[in-house]
Design a protein around this motif. Structure first.
Motif, short mmCIF file in Angstrom:
data_model
loop_
_atom_site.label_atom_id
_atom_site.label_comp_id
_atom_site.label_asym_id
_atom_site.label_seq_id
_atom_site.Cartn_x
_atom_site.Cartn_y
_atom_site.Cartn_z
N CYS A 137 0.86 -1.18 0.00
CA CYS A 137 0.00 0.00 0.00
C CYS A 137 0.90 1.23 0.00
N ASP A 138 1.39 1.61 -1.16
CA ASP A 138 2.30 2.74 -1.26
C ASP A 138 1.61 4.05 -0.89
N ASP A 139 0.37 4.23 -1.29
CA ASP A 139 -0.36 5.46 -0.96
C ASP A 139 -0.56 5.60 0.54
N ALA A 140 -0.89 4.51 1.20
CA ALA A 140 -1.07 4.55 2.65
C ALA A 140 0.25 4.84 3.34
N HIS A 141 1.35 4.33 2.80
CA HIS A 141 2.66 4.56 3.39
C HIS A 141 3.03 6.04 3.32
N THR A 142 2.87 6.64 2.17
CA THR A 142 3.20 8.06 2.03
C THR A 142 2.28 8.93 2.89
N SER A 143 1.01 8.56 2.97
CA SER A 143 0.08 9.31 3.81
C SER A 143 0.47 9.21 5.28
N LEU A 144 0.87 8.04 5.71
CA LEU A 144 1.29 7.84 7.10
C LEU A 144 2.55 8.63 7.41
N ILE A 145 3.51 8.66 6.50
CA ILE A 145 4.74 9.42 6.69
C ILE A 145 4.42 10.91 6.80
N GLN A 146 3.50 11.41 5.97
CA GLN A 146 3.10 12.81 6.04
C GLN A 146 2.42 13.13 7.37
N GLU A 147 1.56 12.25 7.84
CA GLU A 147 0.89 12.48 9.12
C GLU A 147 1.88 12.47 10.27
N ILE A 148 2.87 11.61 10.20
CA ILE A 148 3.90 11.55 11.25
C ILE A 148 4.70 12.84 11.26
N SER A 149 5.08 13.32 10.09
CA SER A 149 5.86 14.57 10.04
C SER A 149 5.02 15.75 10.51
N GLN A 150 3.72 15.78 10.20
CA GLN A 150 2.85 16.85 10.68
C GLN A 150 2.73 16.79 12.20
N ALA A 151 2.59 15.59 12.74
CA ALA A 151 2.49 15.45 14.20
C ALA A 151 3.78 15.88 14.88
N LYS A 152 4.93 15.53 14.30
CA LYS A 152 6.20 15.93 14.88
C LYS A 152 6.34 17.45 14.87
N SER A 153 5.99 18.08 13.75
CA SER A 153 6.11 19.54 13.68
C SER A 153 5.15 20.21 14.66
N ASP A 154 3.95 19.66 14.81
CA ASP A 154 2.99 20.22 15.76
C ASP A 154 3.51 20.09 17.19
N LEU A 155 4.10 18.95 17.51
CA LEU A 155 4.64 18.76 18.86
C LEU A 155 5.84 19.67 19.11
N ARG A 156 6.67 19.90 18.10
CA ARG A 156 7.81 20.80 18.25
C ARG A 156 7.34 22.23 18.52
N LYS A 157 6.25 22.64 17.85
CA LYS A 157 5.70 23.98 18.07
C LYS A 157 5.21 24.12 19.51
N ARG A 158 4.78 23.05 20.09
CA ARG A 158 4.24 23.08 21.46
C ARG A 158 5.36 22.91 22.51
N GLY A 159 6.57 22.72 22.06
CA GLY A 159 7.70 22.64 22.98
C GLY A 159 8.05 21.24 23.45
N VAL A 160 7.56 20.22 22.76
CA VAL A 160 7.87 18.84 23.14
C VAL A 160 9.10 18.41 22.35
N SER A 161 10.08 17.84 23.04
CA SER A 161 11.28 17.36 22.33
C SER A 161 11.03 15.97 21.75
N ILE A 162 11.36 15.81 20.50
CA ILE A 162 11.15 14.55 19.78
C ILE A 162 12.49 14.07 19.24
N ASP A 163 12.67 12.79 19.13
CA ASP A 163 13.86 12.11 18.57
C ASP A 163 14.91 11.94 19.57
#
Length: 97
Positions: free
Chosen positions: A71-97
């Protein structure tokens, strides 16, 4: 009749027939002829059913793995959602990675 009702009814029917054949000497009248091979085969029927169910389950699982589609489409969609969640958490001051 629902599938569950049908399954329960067929299981009870099988169990009743199996128990009658297993204890035929004390349940059935003596004038009913029962072949000798019934006494040898009846005790192992549940084991045969268990082995057959296991073989069917493994075969079904193997076939599902063999015909699994990527499911290549689902994989790319999941990667995009993960990157959006990471950026949202970084804006809120949560350290990731």
């Amino acid at each position: 009749m629902s599938k569950a009702t049908r399954t329960i009814a067929s299981t009870l029917l099988f169990a009743t027939v199996w128990l009658v054949l297993l204890f035929h000497a004390s349940v059935l009248p003596q004038d009913i002829p029962i072949p000798a091979w019934v006494d040898e085969i009846t005790p192992v029927v549940p084991l045969w059913l268990l082995v057959a169910f296991g073989a069917y389950s493994l075969g079904n699982l193997g076939w599902a793995l063999f015909t699994f589609r990527d499911c290549d489409d689902a994989h790319t969609s999941l990667i995009q959602e993960i990157s959006q969640a990471k950026s949202d958490l970084r804006k809120r001051g949560v350290s990731i990675d």
